[in-house]
Motif scaffolding. Structure first.
Motif, PDB file in Angstrom:
ATOM      1  N   ASN A 196      26.199 -48.846 -19.417  1.00 38.90           N
ATOM      2  CA  ASN A 196      25.516 -50.132 -19.510  1.00 38.90           C
ATOM      3  C   ASN A 196      26.522 -51.257 -19.293  1.00 38.90           C
ATOM      4  O   ASN A 196      27.445 -51.446 -20.097  1.00 38.90           O
ATOM      5  N   LEU A 197      26.361 -52.008 -18.221  1.00 39.69           N
ATOM      6  CA  LEU A 197      27.320 -53.062 -17.900  1.00 39.69           C
ATOM      7  C   LEU A 197      27.311 -54.191 -18.926  1.00 39.69           C
ATOM      8  O   LEU A 197      28.287 -54.938 -19.051  1.00 39.69           O
ATOM      9  N   ASP A 198      26.219 -54.331 -19.670  1.00 43.34           N
ATOM     10  CA  ASP A 198      26.160 -55.379 -20.693  1.00 43.34           C
ATOM     11  C   ASP A 198      27.052 -55.060 -21.883  1.00 43.34           C
ATOM     12  O   ASP A 198      27.284 -55.922 -22.731  1.00 43.34           O
ATOM     13  N   LEU A 199      27.544 -53.816 -21.954  1.00 45.21           N
ATOM     14  CA  LEU A 199      28.372 -53.406 -23.089  1.00 45.21           C
ATOM     15  C   LEU A 199      29.638 -54.249 -23.193  1.00 45.21           C
ATOM     16  O   LEU A 199      30.086 -54.583 -24.290  1.00 45.21           O
ATOM     17  N   LEU A 200      30.215 -54.617 -22.044  1.00 41.22           N
ATOM     18  CA  LEU A 200      31.458 -55.396 -22.059  1.00 41.22           C
ATOM     19  C   LEU A 200      31.245 -56.745 -22.730  1.00 41.22           C
ATOM     20  O   LEU A 200      32.101 -57.220 -23.482  1.00 41.22           O
ATOM     21  N   ASP A 201      30.106 -57.380 -22.459  1.00 40.59           N
ATOM     22  CA  ASP A 201      29.829 -58.678 -23.056  1.00 40.59           C
ATOM     23  C   ASP A 201      29.466 -58.553 -24.537  1.00 40.59           C
ATOM     24  O   ASP A 201      29.815 -59.413 -25.348  1.00 40.59           O
ATOM     25  N   GLU A 202      28.796 -57.480 -24.883  1.00 44.45           N
ATOM     26  CA  GLU A 202      28.346 -57.310 -26.265  1.00 44.45           C
ATOM     27  C   GLU A 202      29.473 -56.904 -27.204  1.00 44.45           C
ATOM     28  O   GLU A 202      29.579 -57.403 -28.315  1.00 44.45           O
ATOM     29  N   GLY A 204      32.996 -56.017 -26.074  1.00 42.53           N
ATOM     30  CA  GLY A 204      34.375 -56.167 -25.631  1.00 42.53           C
ATOM     31  C   GLY A 204      34.809 -54.964 -24.806  1.00 42.53           C
ATOM     32  O   GLY A 204      34.220 -53.885 -24.889  1.00 42.53           O
ATOM     33  N   ASP A 205      35.862 -55.160 -24.004  1.00 39.01           N
ATOM     34  CA  ASP A 205      36.299 -54.083 -23.115  1.00 39.01           C
ATOM     35  C   ASP A 205      36.957 -52.926 -23.856  1.00 39.01           C
ATOM     36  O   ASP A 205      37.169 -51.856 -23.284  1.00 39.01           O
ATOM     37  N   GLY A 206      37.295 -53.120 -25.132  1.00 42.94           N
ATOM     38  CA  GLY A 206      37.948 -52.058 -25.884  1.00 42.94           C
ATOM     39  C   GLY A 206      37.123 -50.793 -25.978  1.00 42.94           C
ATOM     40  O   GLY A 206      37.666 -49.687 -25.998  1.00 42.94           O
ATOM     41  N   VAL A 207      35.797 -50.932 -26.022  1.00 41.30           N
ATOM     42  CA  VAL A 207      34.927 -49.761 -26.130  1.00 41.30           C
ATOM     43  C   VAL A 207      35.060 -48.884 -24.891  1.00 41.30           C
ATOM     44  O   VAL A 207      35.201 -47.661 -24.987  1.00 41.30           O
ATOM     45  N   VAL A 208      35.057 -49.506 -23.711  1.00 42.01           N
ATOM     46  CA  VAL A 208      35.174 -48.752 -22.463  1.00 42.01           C
ATOM     47  C   VAL A 208      36.578 -48.184 -22.305  1.00 42.01           C
ATOM     48  O   VAL A 208      36.763 -47.045 -21.853  1.00 42.01           O
ATOM     49  N   LEU A 209      37.597 -48.952 -22.686  1.00 40.94           N
ATOM     50  CA  LEU A 209      38.977 -48.486 -22.557  1.00 40.94           C
ATOM     51  C   LEU A 209      39.252 -47.288 -23.465  1.00 40.94           C
ATOM     52  O   LEU A 209      39.967 -46.360 -23.073  1.00 40.94           O
ATOM     53  N   CYS A 210      38.702 -47.306 -24.662  1.00 40.77           N
ATOM     54  CA  CYS A 210      38.866 -46.158 -25.563  1.00 40.77           C
ATOM     55  C   CYS A 210      38.176 -44.926 -24.994  1.00 40.77           C
ATOM     56  O   CYS A 210      38.702 -43.804 -25.083  1.00 40.77           O
ATOM     57  N   PHE A 211      37.010 -45.123 -24.422  1.00 42.98           N
ATOM     58  CA  PHE A 211      36.282 -44.017 -23.785  1.00 42.98           C
ATOM     59  C   PHE A 211      37.119 -43.417 -22.662  1.00 42.98           C
ATOM     60  O   PHE A 211      37.274 -42.196 -22.559  1.00 42.98           O
ATOM     61  N   ALA A 212      37.681 -44.272 -21.816  1.00 46.19           N
ATOM     62  CA  ALA A 212      38.481 -43.800 -20.684  1.00 46.19           C
ATOM     63  C   ALA A 212      39.768 -43.126 -21.149  1.00 46.19           C
ATOM     64  O   ALA A 212      40.195 -42.124 -20.561  1.00 46.19           O
ATOM     65  N   SER A 213      40.386 -43.656 -22.209  1.00 44.17           N
ATOM     66  CA  SER A 213      41.608 -43.051 -22.744  1.00 44.17           C
ATOM     67  C   SER A 213      41.334 -41.651 -23.278  1.00 44.17           C
ATOM     68  O   SER A 213      42.142 -40.736 -23.096  1.00 44.17           O
ATOM     69  N   ALA A 214      40.189 -41.474 -23.924  1.00 46.13           N
ATOM     70  CA  ALA A 214      39.816 -40.157 -24.434  1.00 46.13           C
ATOM     71  C   ALA A 214      39.553 -39.193 -23.277  1.00 46.13           C
ATOM     72  O   ALA A 214      39.920 -38.007 -23.341  1.00 46.13           O
ATOM     73  N   ALA A 215      38.924 -39.686 -22.201  1.00 48.44           N
ATOM     74  CA  ALA A 215      38.669 -38.836 -21.035  1.00 48.44           C
ATOM     75  C   ALA A 215      39.974 -38.378 -20.402  1.00 48.44           C
ATOM     76  O   ALA A 215      40.099 -37.226 -19.961  1.00 48.44           O
ATOM     77  N   LEU A 216      40.969 -39.267 -20.371  1.00 43.89           N
ATOM     78  CA  LEU A 216      42.270 -38.890 -19.812  1.00 43.89           C
ATOM     79  C   LEU A 216      42.959 -37.842 -20.673  1.00 43.89           C
ATOM     80  O   LEU A 216      43.559 -36.895 -20.154  1.00 43.89           O
ATOM     81  N   ALA A 217      42.866 -37.991 -21.998  1.00 42.95           N
ATOM     82  CA  ALA A 217      43.470 -37.003 -22.890  1.00 42.95           C
ATOM     83  C   ALA A 217      42.844 -35.626 -22.668  1.00 42.95           C
ATOM     84  O   ALA A 217      43.542 -34.606 -22.670  1.00 42.95           O
ATOM     85  N   LEU A 218      41.534 -35.589 -22.462  1.00 42.88           N
ATOM     86  CA  LEU A 218      40.869 -34.320 -22.184  1.00 42.88           C
ATOM     87  C   LEU A 218      41.314 -33.748 -20.842  1.00 42.88           C
ATOM     88  O   LEU A 218      41.502 -32.530 -20.705  1.00 42.88           O
ATOM     89  N   ALA A 219      41.472 -34.612 -19.851  1.00 43.60           N
ATOM     90  CA  ALA A 219      41.924 -34.143 -18.534  1.00 43.60           C
ATOM     91  C   ALA A 219      43.314 -33.524 -18.636  1.00 43.60           C
ATOM     92  O   ALA A 219      43.580 -32.471 -18.035  1.00 43.60           O
ATOM     93  N   GLU A 220      44.182 -34.149 -19.386  1.00 49.86           N
ATOM     94  CA  GLU A 220      45.527 -33.604 -19.568  1.00 49.86           C
ATOM     95  C   GLU A 220      45.504 -32.303 -20.353  1.00 49.86           C
ATOM     96  O   GLU A 220      46.452 -31.515 -20.286  1.00 49.86           O
ATOM     97  N   ASN A 221      44.424 -32.085 -21.087  1.00 51.57           N
ATOM     98  CA  ASN A 221      44.271 -30.843 -21.838  1.00 51.57           C
ATOM     99  C   ASN A 221      43.528 -29.770 -21.029  1.00 51.57           C
ATOM    100  O   ASN A 221      43.308 -28.660 -21.517  1.00 51.57           O
TER     101      ASN A 221
END
Length: 413
Positions: A196-202, A204-221
């Protein structure tokens, strides 16, 4: 590609395996002995400034039901110097101070930050053992911005971030499997939100960045199934880094970034550098499971920009080596997709430059990764340029680099 993996298997068998007639000790044994068991995960929450105590209490309350980590208060306010010549170095220094504060309190991670001037949000940084992991050098400046009040989205995002942190610190394979399973479940619960693109406005970008950081940790695993969704979720933020209001689709984003070229890269903010690095890492992992040439092309464009940002930066030797390595990795992947031997040769040059700039004694993991990708691209270039290269000729190269890197890695206290 199958031939490469077979060759790599021979390399590790020759380096770490059993040699006929001899008993070769397992180098992992001494390392496991020194690092037996899993760490006790403790998250420190530092003073956030004027209203620090209130924010500390709010964050601790948000994480009160998160049994994976214990939370403690760290009575130290951290800030980023405004006098540094390079803002990236200023954030890196602040992260080093934060990690030292975490170690003094026996914490495995430390959340620190500041409240926004209007008190409508907070900016959070995470310090952990990843700070000392050279391939993640560019992530030190990652800033997670959230909107107040600290609601459920904030809680879920921070839990994702801490789970990703713990996944990187666990030695026991069974425990890693448990954490990765929990992390996947958390990503599944939030995937509709990050679409949902409205998530950034509601929130903050931290929610998406945390999601992406977790995805990267899984990829490295070993699980790269979340890389595509995570990279797509980051693309509105990536577009903002270059002053674009709307990226449209990935093809349009790649075109806009290509047109933007290298202009203005020196003005990239530290958090933009971390964002682009996170996006670039996810793209590199996505290339492994994607046949779409645009993915590898976009990865090359992103790493070219980051490479240019640190190419002549003073005091950024590790960042330069990381960018050269990742650019070589992305260029090699695109060379395979497009059957371009010249691009493969260019990838070799980037990786050789990165290898020459990396000290195996100080940064054994970075050195080993660079050597791995260089061997891979050497094989790709031989196949594309039809030079008649034999896989067996790469084995001595791998043996020398793996032995050198592993010696320094396992020698560490």
């Amino acid at each position: 590609m199958a031939g490469f993996w077979s060759t790599l298997g021979l390399v590790f068998k020759a380096v770490f395996g059993v040699v006929p007639g001899e008993t070769v000790p397992n180098p992992l044994a001494s390392y496991s002995h020194r690092h037996s068991g899993d760490p006790q995960f403790v998250c420190g929450i530092a003073d956030f400034g004027t209203a620090g105590q209130d924010i500390q209490a709010a964050i601790k309350d948000c994480l009160s039901d998160f049994t994976a980590f214990s939370c403690v208060t760290v009575s130290q306010h951290l800030s980023i110097s405004a006098d540094a010549v390079d803002p990236f170095h200023a954030v890196r220094d602040a992260q080093n101070w934060a990690w030292n504060a975490a170690l003094r309190q026996n914490c495995t991670a430390l959340l620190w930050g500041v409240a926004a001037p209007d008190q409508n949000g907070i900016n959070v940084w995470l310090a952990n053992r990843q700070n000392t992991f050279a391939p993640h050098e560019l992530f030190l400046s990652q800033k997670y911005s959230f909107k107040l009040p600290l609601a459920e989205d904030f809680t879920q995002a921070i839990q994702l971030l801490l789970r990703a942190t713990s996944l990187r610190q666990v030695d026991d394979p069974a425990r890693r499997m448990v954490i990765s399973t929990e992390l996947c479940k958390s990503l599944e619960q939030q995937q509709d939100r990050v679409r949902n693109l409205d998530l950034l406005d509601e929130c903050g970008d931290g929610v998406v960045l945390c999601f992406a950081s977790a995805a990267l940790a899984l990829a490295e695993n070993g699980d790269r199934s979340w890389c595509q969704l995570a990279s797509e979720a980051l693309e509105p933020l990536v577009a903002q880094c270059f002053g674009f209001d709307d990226c449209g689709d990935r093809d349009r984003l790649a075109m806009m970034i290509s047109v933007a070229g290298q202009s203005g890269v020196d003005q990239l903010q530290p958090e933009d550098i971390a964002l682009l690095a996170l996006y670039g890492h996810l793209l590199n992992w996505s290339v492994l499971g994607s046949s779409a040439t645009r993915v590898s092309k976009l990865a090359v464009e992103i790493w070219r920009i980051l490479h240019r940002r640190f190419e002549f930066a003073a005091g950024a030797s590790v960042a330069q080596a990381v960018c050269s390595m990742r650019l070589g990795e992305a260029s090699g992947a695109q060379a395979r997709e497009t059957r371009d031997p010249d691009l493969a040769a260019e990838a070799i040059n980037y990786l050789r430059r990165a290898l020459g700039a990396t000290d195996a004694k100080t940064y054994p993991v970075l050195y080993g990764l660079t050597a791995y990708h260089l061997g891979d691209v050497l094989i790709a270039h031989g196949e594309l340029a039809k030079t008649g290269i034999l896989y067996e000729s790469i084995i001595p190269f791998f043996q020398a680099t793996c032995m050198k890197a592993s010696f320094h890695f396992f020698k560490r206290p």
